[in-house]
Motif scaffolding. Structure first.
Motif, PDB file in Angstrom:
ATOM      1  N   ILE A   1       0.845  -1.202   0.000  1.00 41.97           N
ATOM      2  CA  ILE A   1       0.000   0.000   0.000  1.00 41.97           C
ATOM      3  C   ILE A   1       0.875   1.244   0.000  1.00 41.97           C
ATOM      4  O   ILE A   1       0.587   2.221  -0.703  1.00 41.97           O
ATOM      5  CB  ILE A   1      -0.957  -0.018   1.214  1.00 41.97           C
ATOM      6  N   GLU A   2       1.964   1.213   0.757  1.00 36.03           N
ATOM      7  CA  GLU A   2       2.864   2.366   0.812  1.00 36.03           C
ATOM      8  C   GLU A   2       3.447   2.688  -0.560  1.00 36.03           C
ATOM      9  O   GLU A   2       3.591   3.850  -0.920  1.00 36.03           O
ATOM     10  CB  GLU A   2       3.980   2.129   1.837  1.00 36.03           C
ATOM     11  N   GLU A   3       3.767   1.653  -1.333  1.00 36.92           N
ATOM     12  CA  GLU A   3       4.291   1.872  -2.686  1.00 36.92           C
ATOM     13  C   GLU A   3       3.231   2.479  -3.596  1.00 36.92           C
ATOM     14  O   GLU A   3       3.529   3.342  -4.417  1.00 36.92           O
ATOM     15  CB  GLU A   3       4.830   0.562  -3.266  1.00 36.92           C
TER      16      GLU A   3
ATOM     17  N   VAL B   1       0.874   7.306  -6.321  1.00 38.47           N
ATOM     18  CA  VAL B   1      -0.162   8.330  -6.480  1.00 38.47           C
ATOM     19  C   VAL B   1       0.433   9.706  -6.216  1.00 38.47           C
ATOM     20  O   VAL B   1       0.177  10.670  -6.952  1.00 38.47           O
ATOM     21  CB  VAL B   1      -1.371   8.064  -5.562  1.00 38.47           C
ATOM     22  N   GLN B   2       1.251   9.809  -5.184  1.00 43.09           N
ATOM     23  CA  GLN B   2       1.893  11.082  -4.865  1.00 43.09           C
ATOM     24  C   GLN B   2       2.788  11.555  -6.011  1.00 43.09           C
ATOM     25  O   GLN B   2       2.971  12.756  -6.197  1.00 43.09           O
ATOM     26  CB  GLN B   2       2.710  10.960  -3.574  1.00 43.09           C
TER      27      GLN B   2
ATOM     28  N   ARG C   1      -2.645   4.225  -9.605  1.00 44.42           N
ATOM     29  CA  ARG C   1      -2.138   3.451  -8.462  1.00 44.42           C
ATOM     30  C   ARG C   1      -3.061   3.577  -7.242  1.00 44.42           C
ATOM     31  O   ARG C   1      -2.861   2.908  -6.231  1.00 44.42           O
ATOM     32  CB  ARG C   1      -0.722   3.907  -8.069  1.00 44.42           C
ATOM     33  N   PHE C   2      -4.085   4.435  -7.334  1.00 42.96           N
ATOM     34  CA  PHE C   2      -5.035   4.589  -6.229  1.00 42.96           C
ATOM     35  C   PHE C   2      -6.039   3.427  -6.188  1.00 42.96           C
ATOM     36  O   PHE C   2      -6.539   3.079  -5.123  1.00 42.96           O
ATOM     37  CB  PHE C   2      -5.777   5.924  -6.337  1.00 42.96           C
TER      38      PHE C   2
ATOM     39  N   LEU D   1       5.501   7.222   6.134  1.00 42.91           N
ATOM     40  CA  LEU D   1       6.203   6.603   5.012  1.00 42.91           C
ATOM     41  C   LEU D   1       7.684   6.886   5.092  1.00 42.91           C
ATOM     42  O   LEU D   1       8.104   8.005   5.393  1.00 42.91           O
ATOM     43  CB  LEU D   1       5.670   7.126   3.674  1.00 42.91           C
ATOM     44  N   TYR D   2       8.442   5.896   4.775  1.00 44.91           N
ATOM     45  CA  TYR D   2       9.888   6.074   4.701  1.00 44.91           C
ATOM     46  C   TYR D   2      10.204   6.874   3.444  1.00 44.91           C
ATOM     47  O   TYR D   2       9.766   6.532   2.351  1.00 44.91           O
ATOM     48  CB  TYR D   2      10.574   4.706   4.654  1.00 44.91           C
TER      49      TYR D   2
END
Length: 72
Positions: free
Chosen positions: A4-6, A11-12, A18-19, A69-70
């Motif tokens: 999910i983080e990826e 999306v960012q 990717r959403f 998030l890293y």
């Protein structure tokens, strides 16, 4: 399989498609919760839609402000 983080980072970075996996991962859980809270299936569907619209529009601030998030 991406985490999910990826997907959030994608999306960012402007990859709106990717959403979709984020929605797929959480839509059912949020809908069930909204049904219990609101007691009406239509209101729950509307709430879920509103939640994901807000999540999409605010996703740019996720991670950077919260430190979740890293960023490495």
């Amino acid at each position: 399989m991406d985490s999910i983080e990826e997907h959030i980072r994608g999306v960012q970075a402007g990859e709106a498609d990717r959403f979709e996996p984020i929605v797929e991962a959480y839509q059912r859980q949020i809908y069930i919760y909204a049904c219990r809270m609101l007691g009406c299936k239509q209101d729950a569907q509307d709430a879920v839609q509103d939640i994901f619209i807000k999540a999409f529009t605010k996703i740019g601030s996720f991670g950077s402000a919260s430190g979740l998030l890293y960023q490495g």
